[in-house]
Design a protein around this motif. Structure first.
Motif, PDB file in Angstrom:
ATOM      1  N   ILE A 143      -8.807   5.009  11.386  1.00  0.00           N
ATOM      2  CA  ILE A 143      -9.758   5.953  11.983  1.00  0.00           C
ATOM      3  C   ILE A 143     -11.034   6.006  11.140  1.00  0.00           C
ATOM      4  O   ILE A 143     -12.144   6.036  11.677  1.00  0.00           O
ATOM      5  CB  ILE A 143      -9.121   7.346  12.141  1.00  0.00           C
ATOM      6  N   GLY A 144     -10.883   5.988   9.810  1.00  0.00           N
ATOM      7  CA  GLY A 144     -12.054   5.959   8.926  1.00  0.00           C
ATOM      8  C   GLY A 144     -12.892   4.712   9.132  1.00  0.00           C
ATOM      9  O   GLY A 144     -14.126   4.776   9.157  1.00  0.00           O
ATOM     10  N   VAL A 145     -12.233   3.566   9.321  1.00  0.00           N
ATOM     11  CA  VAL A 145     -12.950   2.308   9.576  1.00  0.00           C
ATOM     12  C   VAL A 145     -13.685   2.389  10.914  1.00  0.00           C
ATOM     13  O   VAL A 145     -14.844   1.997  11.020  1.00  0.00           O
ATOM     14  CB  VAL A 145     -11.961   1.113   9.545  1.00  0.00           C
ATOM     15  N   LEU A 146     -13.034   2.938  11.924  1.00  0.00           N
ATOM     16  CA  LEU A 146     -13.651   3.066  13.241  1.00  0.00           C
ATOM     17  C   LEU A 146     -14.861   4.005  13.215  1.00  0.00           C
ATOM     18  O   LEU A 146     -15.921   3.688  13.756  1.00  0.00           O
ATOM     19  CB  LEU A 146     -12.618   3.558  14.257  1.00  0.00           C
ATOM     20  N   VAL A 147     -14.729   5.142  12.554  1.00  0.00           N
ATOM     21  CA  VAL A 147     -15.840   6.094  12.441  1.00  0.00           C
ATOM     22  C   VAL A 147     -17.007   5.471  11.669  1.00  0.00           C
ATOM     23  O   VAL A 147     -18.172   5.610  12.056  1.00  0.00           O
ATOM     24  CB  VAL A 147     -15.368   7.416  11.791  1.00  0.00           C
ATOM     25  N   SER A 148     -16.702   4.768  10.587  1.00  0.00           N
ATOM     26  CA  SER A 148     -17.762   4.102   9.810  1.00  0.00           C
ATOM     27  C   SER A 148     -18.471   3.051  10.647  1.00  0.00           C
ATOM     28  O   SER A 148     -19.691   2.882  10.544  1.00  0.00           O
ATOM     29  CB  SER A 148     -17.176   3.461   8.557  1.00  0.00           C
ATOM     30  N   THR A 149     -17.722   2.342  11.477  1.00  0.00           N
ATOM     31  CA  THR A 149     -18.329   1.335  12.348  1.00  0.00           C
ATOM     32  C   THR A 149     -19.294   1.984  13.336  1.00  0.00           C
ATOM     33  O   THR A 149     -20.416   1.519  13.522  1.00  0.00           O
ATOM     34  CB  THR A 149     -17.238   0.560  13.117  1.00  0.00           C
ATOM     35  N   ILE A 150     -18.853   3.068  13.959  1.00  0.00           N
ATOM     36  CA  ILE A 150     -19.704   3.767  14.924  1.00  0.00           C
ATOM     37  C   ILE A 150     -20.966   4.298  14.243  1.00  0.00           C
ATOM     38  O   ILE A 150     -22.073   4.175  14.771  1.00  0.00           O
ATOM     39  CB  ILE A 150     -18.919   4.893  15.623  1.00  0.00           C
ATOM     40  N   GLN A 151     -20.807   4.862  13.042  1.00  0.00           N
ATOM     41  CA  GLN A 151     -21.973   5.383  12.327  1.00  0.00           C
ATOM     42  C   GLN A 151     -22.914   4.261  11.912  1.00  0.00           C
ATOM     43  O   GLN A 151     -24.130   4.431  11.934  1.00  0.00           O
ATOM     44  CB  GLN A 151     -21.524   6.188  11.111  1.00  0.00           C
ATOM     45  N   SER A 152     -22.368   3.101  11.537  1.00  0.00           N
ATOM     46  CA  SER A 152     -23.241   1.997  11.135  1.00  0.00           C
ATOM     47  C   SER A 152     -24.027   1.450  12.316  1.00  0.00           C
ATOM     48  O   SER A 152     -25.141   0.953  12.152  1.00  0.00           O
ATOM     49  CB  SER A 152     -22.429   0.877  10.472  1.00  0.00           C
ATOM     50  N   LEU A 153     -23.450   1.548  13.520  1.00  0.00           N
ATOM     51  CA  LEU A 153     -24.174   1.089  14.707  1.00  0.00           C
ATOM     52  C   LEU A 153     -25.372   1.978  15.028  1.00  0.00           C
ATOM     53  O   LEU A 153     -26.322   1.541  15.663  1.00  0.00           O
ATOM     54  CB  LEU A 153     -23.233   1.037  15.916  1.00  0.00           C
ATOM     55  N   CYS A 154     -25.323   3.234  14.588  1.00  0.00           N
ATOM     56  CA  CYS A 154     -26.406   4.184  14.855  1.00  0.00           C
ATOM     57  C   CYS A 154     -27.447   4.216  13.730  1.00  0.00           C
ATOM     58  O   CYS A 154     -28.499   4.827  13.895  1.00  0.00           O
ATOM     59  CB  CYS A 154     -25.837   5.583  15.042  1.00  0.00           C
ATOM     60  N   ALA A 155     -27.154   3.586  12.608  1.00  0.00           N
ATOM     61  CA  ALA A 155     -28.048   3.659  11.441  1.00  0.00           C
ATOM     62  C   ALA A 155     -29.250   2.734  11.619  1.00  0.00           C
ATOM     63  O   ALA A 155     -29.161   1.687  12.251  1.00  0.00           O
ATOM     64  CB  ALA A 155     -27.290   3.294  10.181  1.00  0.00           C
ATOM     65  N   ALA A 177     -20.758  -0.790   5.479  1.00  0.00           N
ATOM     66  CA  ALA A 177     -19.999  -2.042   5.352  1.00  0.00           C
ATOM     67  C   ALA A 177     -19.022  -1.951   4.192  1.00  0.00           C
ATOM     68  O   ALA A 177     -17.880  -2.409   4.282  1.00  0.00           O
ATOM     69  CB  ALA A 177     -20.950  -3.216   5.135  1.00  0.00           C
ATOM     70  N   SER A 178     -19.461  -1.340   3.120  1.00  0.00           N
ATOM     71  CA  SER A 178     -18.597  -1.170   1.957  1.00  0.00           C
ATOM     72  C   SER A 178     -17.397  -0.295   2.290  1.00  0.00           C
ATOM     73  O   SER A 178     -16.262  -0.602   1.914  1.00  0.00           O
ATOM     74  CB  SER A 178     -19.408  -0.558   0.811  1.00  0.00           C
ATOM     75  N   VAL A 179     -17.618   0.777   3.027  1.00  0.00           N
ATOM     76  CA  VAL A 179     -16.520   1.666   3.421  1.00  0.00           C
ATOM     77  C   VAL A 179     -15.550   0.931   4.352  1.00  0.00           C
ATOM     78  O   VAL A 179     -14.329   1.027   4.203  1.00  0.00           O
ATOM     79  CB  VAL A 179     -17.075   2.943   4.100  1.00  0.00           C
ATOM     80  N   ILE A 180     -16.079   0.170   5.291  1.00  0.00           N
ATOM     81  CA  ILE A 180     -15.242  -0.583   6.224  1.00  0.00           C
ATOM     82  C   ILE A 180     -14.385  -1.596   5.478  1.00  0.00           C
ATOM     83  O   ILE A 180     -13.177  -1.699   5.695  1.00  0.00           O
ATOM     84  CB  ILE A 180     -16.119  -1.272   7.291  1.00  0.00           C
ATOM     85  N   HIS A 181     -15.006  -2.338   4.578  1.00  0.00           N
ATOM     86  CA  HIS A 181     -14.251  -3.351   3.844  1.00  0.00           C
ATOM     87  C   HIS A 181     -13.206  -2.734   2.918  1.00  0.00           C
ATOM     88  O   HIS A 181     -12.109  -3.263   2.778  1.00  0.00           O
ATOM     89  CB  HIS A 181     -15.200  -4.253   3.067  1.00  0.00           C
ATOM     90  N   MET A 182     -13.531  -1.622   2.316  1.00  0.00           N
ATOM     91  CA  MET A 182     -12.530  -0.989   1.449  1.00  0.00           C
ATOM     92  C   MET A 182     -11.373  -0.446   2.267  1.00  0.00           C
ATOM     93  O   MET A 182     -10.240  -0.386   1.799  1.00  0.00           O
ATOM     94  CB  MET A 182     -13.164   0.104   0.591  1.00  0.00           C
ATOM     95  N   TYR A 235     -18.983  -4.109  14.117  1.00  0.00           N
ATOM     96  CA  TYR A 235     -19.836  -3.965  12.944  1.00  0.00           C
ATOM     97  C   TYR A 235     -20.630  -5.248  12.717  1.00  0.00           C
ATOM     98  O   TYR A 235     -21.818  -5.223  12.457  1.00  0.00           O
ATOM     99  CB  TYR A 235     -19.006  -3.635  11.704  1.00  0.00           C
ATOM    100  N   THR A 236     -19.946  -6.377  12.801  1.00  0.00           N
ATOM    101  CA  THR A 236     -20.612  -7.668  12.566  1.00  0.00           C
ATOM    102  C   THR A 236     -21.706  -7.886  13.586  1.00  0.00           C
ATOM    103  O   THR A 236     -22.801  -8.284  13.279  1.00  0.00           O
ATOM    104  CB  THR A 236     -19.588  -8.820  12.625  1.00  0.00           C
TER     105      THR A 236
END
Length: 172
Positions: free
Chosen positions: A40-52, A62-67, A171-172
């Motif tokens: 869920i954390g990876v999914l939320v980070s992905t959604i937020q990165s798409l809006c940044a 990206a760092s949060v997703i990879h970790m 994300y990619t």
């Protein structure tokens, strides 16, 4: 410097501390529980990165997703050796990314990707290489790490592997 330290040290140890110390201490060492929480954390980070709009924010997500992915390696595979290799790769690629972004911010006064126009071909080449390594482009070490991670997740839970795989794709 703070971004490099945060991405290179603090974020890495938080995954290790979560899986190896906090979970057994509080008896919540359920692989499924940690897996769904991290996915869920990876999914939320992905959604937020798409809006940044800021390049530094996107690299931080990206760092949060990879970790999150490397936490899966540690949780599901219990493979500290592979986790260590993955973290070392990620540490150096994120440090490189943040240093390149710092150079760009000093030269262009902004990291908003909708307005920045990079004129120096060497800066553009460094940014491109850094980005490809960070997102795990094929034929880079990041691609190998992410592919092995997703394949190892499929063995344990197909739903978590699907969520993480889709997050990486978007994300990619």
């Amino acid at each position: 410097v703070c971004s490099v330290l945060l991405s290179s040290i603090v974020l890495k140890f938080s995954s290790l501390i979560l899986v190896k110390i906090i979970s057994p201490l509080f008896k919540v060492y359920s692989y499924k529980y940690i897996g769904y929480l991290v996915s869920i954390g990876v999914l939320v980070s992905t959604i937020q990165s798409l809006c940044a709009k800021d390049l530094k924010t996107i690299v931080a997500y990206a760092s949060v997703i990879h970790m999150g992915i490397y936490t899966f390696i540690l949780t599901f595979c219990n493979n500290v050796k592979y986790f260590t290799y993955s973290v070392l790769y990620h540490t150096f690629s994120m440090a490189l990314s943040f240093l390149i972004l710092d150079i760009l911010k000093n030269n262009y006064k902004s990291l908003n990707f909708t307005t920045i126009k990079i004129k120096n071909k060497y800066e553009m080449m460094l940014l491109t290489i850094s980005t490809l390594v960070t997102i795990g482009f094929p034929f880079t070490w990041g691609f190998i790490v992410e592919t092995v991670s997703i394949l190892s997740l499929v063995q344990y839970d197909i739903i978590i592997a699907g969520i993480v795989g889709l997050s990486l794709l978007f994300y990619t």
